[in-house]
Design a protein around this motif. Sequence first.
Motif, mmCIF file in Angstrom:
data_model
loop_
_atom_site.group_PDB
_atom_site.id
_atom_site.type_symbol
_atom_site.label_atom_id
_atom_site.label_comp_id
_atom_site.label_asym_id
_atom_site.label_seq_id
_atom_site.Cartn_x
_atom_site.Cartn_y
_atom_site.Cartn_z
ATOM 1 N N LEU A 44 0.832 -1.208 0.000
ATOM 2 C CA LEU A 44 0.000 0.000 0.000
ATOM 3 C C LEU A 44 0.865 1.256 0.000
ATOM 4 O O LEU A 44 0.568 2.234 -0.686
ATOM 5 N N ARG A 45 1.940 1.239 0.785
ATOM 6 C CA ARG A 45 2.851 2.391 0.855
ATOM 7 C C ARG A 45 3.523 2.603 -0.501
ATOM 8 O O ARG A 45 3.629 3.728 -0.978
ATOM 9 N N LYS A 46 3.951 1.514 -1.156
ATOM 10 C CA LYS A 46 4.566 1.632 -2.481
ATOM 11 C C LYS A 46 3.579 2.236 -3.476
ATOM 12 O O LYS A 46 3.928 3.094 -4.279
ATOM 13 N N ARG A 47 2.337 1.746 -3.418
ATOM 14 C CA ARG A 47 1.314 2.225 -4.341
ATOM 15 C C ARG A 47 1.027 3.706 -4.112
ATOM 16 O O ARG A 47 0.900 4.471 -5.062
ATOM 17 N N LEU A 48 0.939 4.101 -2.858
ATOM 18 C CA LEU A 48 0.688 5.510 -2.551
ATOM 19 C C LEU A 48 1.829 6.385 -3.053
ATOM 20 O O LEU A 48 1.600 7.438 -3.661
ATOM 21 N N ASN A 49 3.063 5.957 -2.816
ATOM 22 C CA ASN A 49 4.220 6.715 -3.303
ATOM 23 C C ASN A 49 4.213 6.811 -4.821
ATOM 24 O O ASN A 49 4.525 7.871 -5.382
ATOM 25 N N LEU A 50 3.864 5.724 -5.488
ATOM 26 C CA LEU A 50 3.799 5.730 -6.949
ATOM 27 C C LEU A 50 2.734 6.705 -7.435
ATOM 28 O O LEU A 50 2.974 7.490 -8.359
ATOM 29 N N GLU A 51 1.568 6.675 -6.814
ATOM 30 C CA GLU A 51 0.495 7.567 -7.244
ATOM 31 C C GLU A 51 0.854 9.040 -7.016
ATOM 32 O O GLU A 51 0.546 9.886 -7.844
ATOM 33 N N GLU A 52 1.533 9.334 -5.914
ATOM 34 C CA GLU A 52 1.980 10.708 -5.675
ATOM 35 C C GLU A 52 3.011 11.120 -6.720
ATOM 36 O O GLU A 52 2.993 12.254 -7.213
ATOM 37 N N TRP A 53 3.920 10.198 -7.064
ATOM 38 C CA TRP A 53 4.917 10.482 -8.086
ATOM 39 C C TRP A 53 4.234 10.733 -9.431
ATOM 40 O O TRP A 53 4.604 11.668 -10.154
ATOM 41 N N ILE A 54 3.233 9.925 -9.783
ATOM 42 C CA ILE A 54 2.517 10.108 -11.046
ATOM 43 C C ILE A 54 1.870 11.486 -11.099
ATOM 44 O O ILE A 54 1.959 12.188 -12.108
ATOM 45 N N ILE A 55 1.244 11.890 -10.012
ATOM 46 C CA ILE A 55 0.597 13.210 -9.985
ATOM 47 C C ILE A 55 1.624 14.314 -10.168
ATOM 48 O O ILE A 55 1.412 15.262 -10.933
ATOM 49 N N ASP A 56 2.762 14.200 -9.487
ATOM 50 C CA ASP A 56 3.820 15.208 -9.650
ATOM 51 C C ASP A 56 4.303 15.279 -11.097
ATOM 52 O O ASP A 56 4.500 16.367 -11.652
ATOM 53 N N GLN A 57 4.498 14.109 -11.706
ATOM 54 C CA GLN A 57 4.977 14.071 -13.092
ATOM 55 C C GLN A 57 3.942 14.645 -14.056
ATOM 56 O O GLN A 57 4.295 15.359 -14.997
ATOM 57 N N LEU A 58 2.672 14.337 -13.811
ATOM 58 C CA LEU A 58 1.618 14.854 -14.694
ATOM 59 C C LEU A 58 1.485 16.372 -14.579
ATOM 60 O O LEU A 58 1.233 17.042 -15.579
#
Length: 126
Positions: A44-58
């Motif tokens: 869950l922590r990995k997924r949350l970090n990934l989703e935050e990274w995706i938002i930053d990149q977008l």
Amino acid sequence: MAAVTSPETSPPPRVYFQTPDASEPETPVRKQGRVTVKYDRKELRKRLNLEEWIIDQLTDLYDCEEEAIPELEIDVDELLDMPSDVERAARVKDLLVDCYKPTEVFVSELLDKIRGMQKLSTPQKK
């Protein structure tokens, strides 16, 4: 007929509370939430970090604030279901078709980040 008692004749019942012993500090018991029982907390922590990274990149790719990002959904589970990185890359590029900035670096970094991740499907009951 029931006798009426006045407060002077019988004292009201008293309630006593037991106080914890001062020598034993209370340690709060931490219960796991429903979500972390079903899924691994680390995933869950990995997924949350990934989703935050995706938002930053977008926000960088679309050169806007998070609220102004066009309606698009990068479904990590959908990408994990795909058999190859080529198909995953094509899917992400299709989602970013209206982005005017180059997306190759974002796509390759995203594929690197999801490599080895687990799909967050609901586990089967035993």
